[in-house]
Design an enzyme around this catalytic site. Structure first.
Site, short mmCIF file in Angstrom:
data_model
loop_
_atom_site.label_atom_id
_atom_site.label_comp_id
_atom_site.label_asym_id
_atom_site.label_seq_id
_atom_site.Cartn_x
_atom_site.Cartn_y
_atom_site.Cartn_z
N ARG A 1 0.75 -1.22 0.09
CA ARG A 1 0.04 -0.08 0.17
C ARG A 1 0.91 1.27 0.11
NH1 ARG A 1 -5.46 -1.10 1.47
NH2 ARG A 1 -5.33 0.93 2.15
N TRP B 1 2.78 6.01 1.57
CA TRP B 1 2.61 6.36 0.19
C TRP B 1 2.45 7.96 0.28
CZ3 TRP B 1 -0.54 9.05 -3.16
CH2 TRP B 1 -0.15 8.62 -4.77
N GLU C 1 -4.26 -3.09 -21.67
CA GLU C 1 -3.80 -3.48 -20.49
C GLU C 1 -2.44 -3.94 -20.59
OE1 GLU C 1 -4.45 -3.42 -17.83
OE2 GLU C 1 -3.57 -5.25 -16.65
N LYS D 1 -0.97 0.04 -4.40
CA LYS D 1 -2.31 -0.56 -4.79
C LYS D 1 -3.25 0.13 -3.65
CE LYS D 1 -3.11 -5.25 -5.88
NZ LYS D 1 -2.85 -5.36 -7.10
C1 F6R Z 1 -2.39 -1.85 -12.64
C2 F6R Z 1 -3.48 -1.55 -11.37
C3 F6R Z 1 -4.35 -0.42 -11.25
C4 F6R Z 1 -5.68 -0.57 -10.72
C5 F6R Z 1 -6.24 0.47 -10.48
C6 F6R Z 1 -7.78 0.09 -9.78
O1 F6R Z 1 -1.77 -2.84 -12.60
O2 F6R Z 1 -3.34 -2.49 -10.57
O3 F6R Z 1 -4.25 0.18 -12.60
O4 F6R Z 1 -6.30 -1.54 -11.43
O5 F6R Z 1 -5.82 1.35 -9.37
O6 F6R Z 1 -7.76 -0.67 -8.67
P1 F6R Z 1 -8.83 -1.26 -8.11
O7 F6R Z 1 -9.18 -2.62 -8.95
O8 F6R Z 1 -8.58 -1.93 -6.69
O9 F6R Z 1 -10.16 -0.29 -8.13
#
Ligand code: F6R
Length: 609
Positions: A27, A78, A482, A604
């Protein structure tokens, strides 16, 4: 976006916090810190230790200290407000109050000005320190009251774990927007941004409701609303094991998660197949959700949005109703036109992405129906949507999404089919045959997982370049988007995804000798068109990696590498092309010596806008 955790109980709190922070490091990994209670005789002190850099730096610093504490809070950062310095690292203290924060306090400037009048001045540049100052200014011995009053003043998103110096052994938590889960077991009371920090001790947990205060002590966790009424939280159970959140012999989480995809797909798809047909009964998603609509909007961010791009093609193909795909951060401020006949589908691994959550809230406000596709149980997006379809990818630790993406894809197929069955556009027998193809694609994906050596070899070339292009049309364009994102985020090579036909409207000027072009040509209706585009880039010197379906005879002068998919129904190629793009990004990043699981500047679960 910052990981926070707290523990109070019989065990050594320092060790628990460090372990928890290690699990939460995905995170944020700019800096880390811990605060703990230290009591001697009748005097209590809060001690704070921080370091810049990874949690391992903090662990090394703590190793040289003789710390015996049973109550502590910890943070991995972060950075948003203020640079990466020890002073800006959490925990932050003011007077008797020490806290850790995940989120953003939007009105921190205004609050700082007001607090200056009380003689409180920040030492850091963070918004979080202002929150500590505010709570301290409101504290007269009653933690609940100080937190409640502070929450009336705070604008923005927050999850706090707070310790008060005169309340040794107690942690107080509250949240608005940002996630927090908690658990109590024989080891003690735990709170964290994510269950991964707790699972070693408890698989049963609850999500702290927004605007409620949790008081953790060695005796238990007491949750009350702001009026002081006790609140019984719904307990959740994690079905996966601690091993799922560890590397299990793989060099990186990303590689492990790439290999977990066939299982993740099986776990996501099979519970929704009843009598060979897609079925959302168990999920509580009624067919009436699909019959009363004339439009679908899919909204998400990043990789999840790319899954939505495929969703659009599938839903339109089988249902013939208009579907638009919107980037959640644009959608929420874009004055969208929605009504009760619109179905808004949001897609999110974490279920906490701030913009996607805001999109759900806005959709609800405008009267649309909301269905979310979410991986994390009990997350905010799941709870705030009318209906939820959980993907079962298990914990995804690597910042770059892989298995969460392919299970999102699988859900797009199931939604498209079920919707078409509900509206009478797809017969049971046709739906059963589609489902069969979907399940078969898991075996094909397993075959492509064996292409690792070939793709590792190709990455030798890619690792040296500065620019790269992904091309495709239709389904392959969604996949190209992607591929480009994955490569950029972990290998730091600039890349663009182009709808192959659009290239000549400008971007082809960037194609010169040896610029790699990865072209997907897996769909029969546009195969010849994509090949023409490949000829165009090839004649300008591009280094071409061409991916086609089985059985295509390709002129060998056209490309440097020809990757051939296993024979399959072309509707399901995304599960195989996804593996190819994931491997290319992974091997390239490894060859460049980069931190694959924790790419620079990223985190993330993007809980800030
Ligand atoms: C790229 C990645 C991000 C997430 C985006 C949405 O590999 O992981 O682009 O897809 O931040 O995150 P979520 O799916 O958790 O809403």
């Amino acid at each position: 976006m910052c990981g926070i955790t707290g523990y109070t109980g019989m065990l050594n709190a320092k060790d628990i916090i460090v372990e928890g922070l290690q699990a939460l490091e995905y995170r944020g990994y700019d800096s880390a810190g811990i605060a703990f209670c230290s009591s001697s005789g009748s005097s209590n002190k809060t001690i704070t230790i921080k370091t810049v850099g990874k949690v391992s730096n903090l662990a090394s610093k703590l190793a040289s200290e003789n710390i015996d504490t049973h109550c502590a809070i910890g943070h991995t950062r972060w950075a948003t407000h203020g640079g990466v310095t020890e002073t800006n690292s959490h925990p932050h203290s003011c007077g008797k109050v020490t806290l850790i924060h995940n989120g953003i306090i939007e009105n921190y400037h205004e609050l700082a000005n007001e607090l200056a009048e009380t003689g409180r001045y920040p030492v850091s540049q963070t918004d979080s320190e202002i929150a500590a100052m505010l709570i301290d200014s409101l504290y007269d011995g009653d933690p609940h009251e100080a937190i409640r009053k502070a929450s009336e003043r705070l604008i923005g998103a927050y999850a706090f774990c707070i310790i008060f110096e005169d309340r040794p052994g107690s942690i107080y938590s509250v949240r608005c927007g940002s996630p927090l889960v908690a658990a109590y077991c024989e080891d003690g009371a735990f709170v964290a941004s994510d269950i991964v920090a707790i699972i070693e001790h408890s698989k049963d947990y609850f999500v702290l409701p927004e605007h409620h205060i949790a008081h953790l002590s060695s005796e238990g966790i007491n949750v009350v609303d702001y009026a002081g009424n006790t609140y019984e939280c719904d307990m959740l159970h994690v079905s996966w094991d601690i091993a799922a959140a560890k590397k299990g012999g793989y060099e990186h989480f990303m590689l492990k998660e790439i290999h977990e995809q066939p299982d993740a797909l099986l776990n996501t798809i099979t519970p929704r197949i009843i009598n060979n047909l897609p079925d959302f009964d168990e999920d509580g998603v009624p067919d009436s959700l699909f019959t009363g609509i004339n439009r679908v909007v899919i909204t998400a961010c990043g990789t999840a949005m790319h899954a939505g791009m495929l969703g659009k093609l599938l839903i339109e193909k089988y249902n013939r109703i208009p579907v638009s795909v919107e980037i959640a951060s644009e959608f929420r401020y874009g004055n969208p036109i929605l009504d009760e006949h619109t179905l808004v589908i949001t897609i999110s691994q974490s279920g906490e992405t701030a913009d996607t959550l805001a999109a759900v809230r806005l959709s609800t406000e405008l009267g649309a129906k909301t269905l979310s596709v979410v991986n994390v149980k009990g997350s905010s997006i799941a709870r705030e949507s009318d209906y939820v379809l959980y993907t079962h990818a298990g914990p995804e630790i690597s910042v770059a999404s892989t298995k969460a993406y392919t299970v999102q894809l699988s859900m797009m197929y199931l939604i498209a089919y079920r919707m078409a069955m509900a509206t009478g556009k797809l017969s049971d027998s046709e739906a059963a045959s589609r489902v069969k193809g979907l399940l078969k694609s898991i075996d094909n994906m397993k075959r492509v997982l064996k292409y690792d050596d070939e793709l590792n070899e190709i990455s030798k070339k890619i690792r040296k370049v500065e620019n790269l292009f992904y091309l495709g049309r239709g389904v392959d364009y969604a996949i190209a988007c992607e591929g480009s994102l994955k490569l950029k985020e972990i290998s730091y090579i600039h890349s663009e995804a182009y709808a192959a036909g659009e290239l000549k409207h400008g971007t082809i000027s960037l194609i010169v000798d040896n610029v790699p072009v990865i072209a997907f040509a897996t769909q029969e209706n546009v195969y010849a068109k994509v090949i023409s585009n490949v000829v165009e880039v090839r004649s300008r010197g591009a280094y071409v990696i061409l991916v086609t379906s089985a059985g295509k005879r390709v002129d060998t002068t056209l490309c440097d590498h020809h990757i051939i998919l296993p024979a399959m129904d072309e509707e399901f190629t995304p599960f195989c092309t996804a593996v190819i793009l994931q491997y290319l990004a992974y091997f390239t990043a490894v060859r460049r010596g980069l931190n694959v699981d924790q790419p620079r500047n990223l985190a993330k679960s993007v809980t800030v806008e």
